[in-house]
Design a protein around this motif. Sequence first.
Motif, mmCIF file in Angstrom:
data_model
loop_
_atom_site.group_PDB
_atom_site.id
_atom_site.type_symbol
_atom_site.label_atom_id
_atom_site.label_comp_id
_atom_site.label_asym_id
_atom_site.label_seq_id
_atom_site.Cartn_x
_atom_site.Cartn_y
_atom_site.Cartn_z
ATOM 1 N N PRO A 108 0.822 -1.217 0.000
ATOM 2 C CA PRO A 108 0.000 0.000 0.000
ATOM 3 C C PRO A 108 0.850 1.258 0.000
ATOM 4 N N GLY A 109 0.335 2.301 -0.675
ATOM 5 C CA GLY A 109 0.988 3.600 -0.643
ATOM 6 C C GLY A 109 2.073 3.811 -1.672
ATOM 7 N N VAL A 110 2.304 2.838 -2.562
ATOM 8 C CA VAL A 110 3.354 2.991 -3.567
ATOM 9 C C VAL A 110 2.932 4.029 -4.599
ATOM 10 N N ASP A 111 3.834 4.957 -4.890
ATOM 11 C CA ASP A 111 3.601 5.990 -5.891
ATOM 12 C C ASP A 111 4.720 5.872 -6.919
ATOM 13 N N TYR A 137 10.259 1.454 -0.929
ATOM 14 C CA TYR A 137 9.303 1.946 -1.918
ATOM 15 C C TYR A 137 9.128 3.456 -1.816
ATOM 16 N N SER A 138 8.623 4.034 -2.913
ATOM 17 C CA SER A 138 8.370 5.465 -3.006
ATOM 18 C C SER A 138 6.910 5.760 -2.696
ATOM 19 N N THR A 139 6.686 6.826 -1.948
ATOM 20 C CA THR A 139 5.345 7.366 -1.761
ATOM 21 C C THR A 139 5.294 8.722 -2.457
ATOM 22 N N GLY A 140 4.222 9.466 -2.253
ATOM 23 C CA GLY A 140 4.150 10.795 -2.833
ATOM 24 C C GLY A 140 5.039 11.806 -2.154
ATOM 25 N N ASN A 141 5.610 11.438 -0.992
ATOM 26 C CA ASN A 141 6.403 12.388 -0.213
ATOM 27 C C ASN A 141 7.840 11.964 0.051
ATOM 28 N N ARG A 144 10.555 4.954 1.583
ATOM 29 C CA ARG A 144 10.405 4.313 2.879
ATOM 30 C C ARG A 144 10.854 2.862 2.834
ATOM 31 N N VAL A 160 5.892 0.445 8.668
ATOM 32 C CA VAL A 160 6.993 1.293 8.203
ATOM 33 C C VAL A 160 8.046 1.362 9.304
ATOM 34 N N ASP A 163 11.263 6.091 7.391
ATOM 35 C CA ASP A 163 10.764 6.959 6.335
ATOM 36 C C ASP A 163 11.659 8.183 6.234
#
Length: 377
Positions: A108-111, A137-141, A144, A160, A163
């Motif tokens: 979840p949360g992968v961007d 993995y990458s998120t929008g910010n 992590r 997590v 981060d």
Amino acid sequence: MVLKASGAARTAGAVVALAALLAACGDGGGDAEPSVSTASTTSGPTSPSGTAKPRAVKLTVAGTVATGVEVPWGLAFLPDKSALVAERDSGKVKLIAGDKVTEVGTVPGVDSSSEGGLLGLAVDPKYPARPYVYAYYSTGNDNRIARFTYQDGRIASPEVILDGIPMSAIHNGGRLRFGPDGFLYAGTGDGSDRPNSQNDDSLGGKILRITTEGKAAPDNPGGRLWISKGHRNVQGLAFAGSQLYAAEFGQDTWDELNAITPGANYGWPAVEGISQLDGMADPIAQWRTSDASPSGITFAQGYIFMAGLRGERLWAIPVAEGRRTGKPVAFFTKQFGRLRTVEAAPDGSLWLTTSNTDGRATPKPGDDRILRVTITH
């Protein structure tokens, strides 16, 4: 277990004592002449300690393990010899067991972006007693690192553990590797902000060494989360015994293979490639970016094997004790397209992934695929 010092030239200010350390972005057969700089501080065919010249290696594609995997990035083997594979853009994790490919969950949360998304995977060294899989993995910010349980054919219970790793469309790093000391190592990128690599307070442009809870591992230099800095975009990590090696994207001129010394500064953004600049650690080998643009690396039978993206080839680099002991040799040049990840398999072969569905190539039928490569001498 102790991380050994590199045999490459180091200045006194760049090297810390190791005794306390415990365990531009985007080519068979045929042996291409490597475009490796000869202006190097590394050894030649024979190391100073008298190590014999390495036996010539031959790589053969013995078969295809899987096809139709979309932008495979991280790849990690389980004790039963099956493997988990991360799809960068979809955020899915897939299990490869025999000739079957099965989806086991989505992180979840992968961007995803040009170079971001679901990246490295690592299996807990005490699995299945500790049934954890780790993902970068990458998120929008930010980028992590998270820990998941993997049981009954599913990933679940994401947590997590770290981060705040700098993120951008490019230069996200992302490789994970457990060391022989039991700690988790992660290669990061500068997040397209060059000063991050020299900023001690930033996690960008570093090699991290952390516990499975995301804390600084004991005896890290300065008690920090990282053990080396001055990296532009670390894409590959591999251990040969206790010596850590790292592959790194250059900018326009030189890609690098480094032997990592805890506490050392690898120069970016002041230098790219071999510079012999005071206070900076030089790579043990460098390539023109058109011949490499390296991603994953692994160690087997005296060689670091390094996958090339733009270079579309697999490099074999003989190494010993943090030194290069002979000339790198290229295999499979332009045969399979972009090559992303290479891992030593439990049966002694290599698993090699293509990366032709990542938006920077024209996919071939069956792409992306995972190839099984045998090693002979």
